[in-house]
Design an enzyme around this catalytic site. Structure first.
Site, PDB file in Angstrom:
ATOM      1  N   LYS A 175       0.855  -1.190   0.000  1.00  0.00           N
ATOM      2  CA  LYS A 175       0.000   0.000   0.000  1.00  0.00           C
ATOM      3  C   LYS A 175       0.891   1.239   0.000  1.00  0.00           C
ATOM      4  O   LYS A 175       1.477   1.597   1.013  1.00  0.00           O
ATOM      5  CB  LYS A 175      -0.914   0.063   1.227  1.00  0.00           C
ATOM      6  N   SER A 229       5.218   8.333  10.235  1.00  0.00           N
ATOM      7  CA  SER A 229       5.371   9.105  11.471  1.00  0.00           C
ATOM      8  C   SER A 229       5.387   8.203  12.701  1.00  0.00           C
ATOM      9  O   SER A 229       4.878   7.079  12.688  1.00  0.00           O
ATOM     10  CB  SER A 229       4.224  10.098  11.596  1.00  0.00           C
ATOM     11  N   GLY A 233       3.151   4.938  13.540  1.00  0.00           N
ATOM     12  CA  GLY A 233       3.931   3.727  13.792  1.00  0.00           C
ATOM     13  C   GLY A 233       3.550   3.076  15.109  1.00  0.00           C
ATOM     14  O   GLY A 233       3.432   1.852  15.201  1.00  0.00           O
ATOM     15  N   GLU A 250      10.137   2.438  10.592  1.00  0.00           N
ATOM     16  CA  GLU A 250      11.101   3.523  10.373  1.00  0.00           C
ATOM     17  C   GLU A 250      10.316   4.805  10.568  1.00  0.00           C
ATOM     18  O   GLU A 250       9.470   5.151   9.730  1.00  0.00           O
ATOM     19  CB  GLU A 250      11.662   3.478   8.951  1.00  0.00           C
ATOM     20  N   CYS A 284      13.102  11.861   6.219  1.00  0.00           N
ATOM     21  CA  CYS A 284      13.279  11.405   7.607  1.00  0.00           C
ATOM     22  C   CYS A 284      14.668  11.786   8.075  1.00  0.00           C
ATOM     23  O   CYS A 284      14.921  11.930   9.261  1.00  0.00           O
ATOM     24  CB  CYS A 284      13.167   9.893   7.725  1.00  0.00           C
ATOM     25  N   GLU A 385       9.461  16.830  15.154  1.00  0.00           N
ATOM     26  CA  GLU A 385       9.707  16.724  13.718  1.00  0.00           C
ATOM     27  C   GLU A 385       8.735  17.633  12.960  1.00  0.00           C
ATOM     28  O   GLU A 385       7.526  17.593  13.194  1.00  0.00           O
ATOM     29  CB  GLU A 385       9.515  15.274  13.249  1.00  0.00           C
TER      30      GLU A 385
HETATM   31  C1  UN1 Z   1      13.931   8.899   4.195  1.00  0.00           C
HETATM   32  O1  UN1 Z   1      14.029  10.100   4.351  1.00  0.00           O
HETATM   33  O2  UN1 Z   1      12.946   8.293   4.631  1.00  0.00           O
HETATM   34  O3  UN1 Z   1      19.809   9.166   3.170  1.00  0.00           O
HETATM   35  C2  UN1 Z   1      14.924   8.075   3.465  1.00  0.00           C
HETATM   36  C3  UN1 Z   1      18.861   9.649   2.561  1.00  0.00           C
HETATM   37  C4  UN1 Z   1      18.137   8.833   1.530  1.00  0.00           C
HETATM   38  C5  UN1 Z   1      17.049   8.046   2.156  1.00  0.00           C
HETATM   39  C6  UN1 Z   1      16.127   8.824   3.034  1.00  0.00           C
HETATM   40  N1  UN1 Z   1      19.076   7.997   0.851  1.00  0.00           N
HETATM   41  O4  UN1 Z   1      18.456  10.753   2.838  1.00  0.00           O
END
Ligand code: UN1
Length: 497
Positions: A175, A229, A233, A250, A284, A385
């Site tokens: 999804k 988020s 999560g 993650e 992230c 965040e």
């Molecule tokens: C993400 O932001 O969820 O190192 C992944 C990085 C990318 C991957 C980010 N190669 O910013």
């Protein structure tokens, strides 16, 4: 008329049972509809899980190197369509072409790497305590895996999860985020073309509340891999643990870059611009805090404001544009609400702080690169965040204080320090609480074959990427082979004769 897309279930492209749809729009030109997608519900998920369960029976028996061959073929097709996919991704997600090409490349790297792991997937053997007996231990697939992905890396993150899941012998119900369903569909079409058997991959489009929940609640889904988020999560983890699912999360980050007084400032400047405003801060791994040593604070801020104020915003398909829009209106509002919070908390707004408007910028969800100086560790803009182009600057007096401030959030994904002092660099590697630390590099730029993930509230201990992700997607099976011709009892015969 925009293009009409479908779900892919049991090797067929199908509409939802309900016939409901949603639109995928371009965040840089909101009038442009990229496509219309099925708004699925629990019944569609049930069908997809049924197909994945049936396919698992035979897919798990395909030799892992052969499963790897299909993934390698998919990576070849990604190479052939890299530009086409990058353009589509920029249209539905907004980040600039340079970055969407990188996103596809991350998928390619992951594909070639995962394909090779099909020839490794190492097991472990150990001697038996009894004579004429052999102890083996090897990996077996888990079963049906749910994959729920975010919109900020529409190709890289799905491939990180799906390729290793497939090479390990699992089948998948996917999804993708409802903001980026077209890129996800491209990936599934490529897997179909690469020769993946019927039912091994299924895609069900729709919202997290409905489709995501149906996957996580499903008693016949054995594992779930989610990126998103921390709030979501935690909920998924609660619901998924009722059926004892294995869950890889993650989640959020509040990544910081430290710049010490001995740093190469030009390098540190390039890094923070890329880390904080690349992908419009919607990673992230984005740099959302900058921790400056007081001795270089004033000079560095001058350099930073000067460069950040010149960043060119616009449609990521246009040459020279460096920063795209926020993903949607809601996200831009969220970013602005944090700017208001920062102001109320007494931080000093030194750049941006408002939507970017005028000309074509009015067509999309643009927000000016924003910098707050004078941020203190307890402020909300220093710990929560934001997921947008907002950088909080904190000032410290020493290396020890810099590391303490960096560690002072509930997250622990990425981190960075600029220093030319080798002793400081090694202390930082040891003392920073994060899954990833860059020495003299930006907080973004993870490579496909290395473990990726964070500590504290960023996740639940699993790692994506590299060899480590195969620990998530496999179970250990232990086998004892007795060729002594008699019943040998471990623990008893071993020492009681
Ligand atoms: C993400 O932001 O969820 O190192 C992944 C990085 C990318 C991957 C980010 N190669 O910013």
């Amino acid at each position: 008329m925009s293009e009409k897309f479908q779900n892919y279930i049991n090797g067929q492209w199908v509409d939802t049972k309900s016939g409901r749809t949603f639109e995928d729009r371009n965040p840089a030109r909101w009038d442009e509809v990229v496509g219309t997608f099925p708004k699925s519900s629990k019944e569609d998920v049930d069908e997809a899980v049924k197909a994945a369960r049936a396919a698992f029976k035979t897919w798990r028996l395909v030799p892992a190197p052969k499963r790897g061959d299909i993934v390698r073929k998919a990576a070849d097709l990604l190479v052939a369509r890299k530009e086409e996919i990058a353009r589509l991704m920029t249209r539905e997600m907004g980040k600039v072409l340079l970055e969407t090409r990188g996103d596809v490349q991350e998928g390619i790297d992951t594909g070639y790497y995962a394909a090779t792991e099909g020839r490794r997937l190492f097991g472990m053997n150990a001697p038996s305590e009894l004579p004429n007996k052999m102890n083996l231990s090897f990996r077996v697939p888990i079963g049906v895996v749910g994959v729920v992905t975010p919109w900020n890396f529409p190709m890289a993150i799905p491939t990180w999860k799906i390729f290793p899941a497939l090479v390990s012998g699992n089948t998948v119900v996917f999804k993708p985020a409802s903001d980026t369903p077209a890129t996800a569909t491209m990936l599934v079409k490529i897997l179909e073309e690469a020769g993946l058997p019927t039912g091994v991959i299924n895609i069900v489009h729709g919202g997290g509340g409905e489709v995501g929940n149906a996957i996580v609640e499903h008693t016949d889904v054995d594992a779930l891999s989610f990126t998103g988020s921390t709030v979501v999560g935690k909920k998924l983890s609660e619901v998924g643990s009722r059926t004892l699912k294995r869950i890889s999360l993650e989640l959020g980050g509040k990544n910081a870059q430290i710049v010490m007084d001995d740093a190469n400032l030009d390098l540190a400047l390039d890094a923070v611009l890329w880390g904080a405003f690349g992908t419009t801060g919607q990673r992230c791994t984005a740099t959302s805090r900058l921790i400056l040593h007081e001795k270089i604070h004033d000079m560095f801020m001058k350099m930073l404001i000067n460069r950040a104020s010149k960043l060119r915003l616009g449609d990521g398909l246009l040459p020279d544009v460096e920063v795209g829009p926020c993903i949607n209106e809601g996200q831009r509002e969220r970013v602005h609400s944090y700017v208001e919070i920062g102001r109320q908390e007494g931080a000093k707004l030194v750049l941006g702080g408002e939507a970017a408007t005028g000309g074509d910028l009015d067509l999309g969800w643009f927000y000016k690169p924003t910098i707050f100086d004078g941020v203190t560790p307890a402020m909300r803009i220093a710990v929560e965040e934001i997921f947008g182009p907002v950088l909080s600057v904190l000032t410290v007096k020493s290396f020890e204080e810099a590391v303490d401030v960096l560690n002072g959030t509930s997250y622990g994904l990425s981190s960075s320090i600029f220093t030319q002092d080798v002793n400081r660099a090694f202390r930082a590697m040891r003392d920073i609480e994060a899954g990833i630390t860059y020495i003299n590099g930006a907080t973004i730029g993870a490579e496909a074959h290395m473990p990726f993930g964070g500590v504290k509230q960023t996740g639940n201990g699993h790692r994506e990427g590299g060899w480590t992700v195969f620990d998530f997607y496999t179970e250990w099976k232990t086998v004892y082979v007795d060729f002594s011709g008699k019943l040998q009892k471990a623990q008893i015969d071993t020492y009681n004769q």
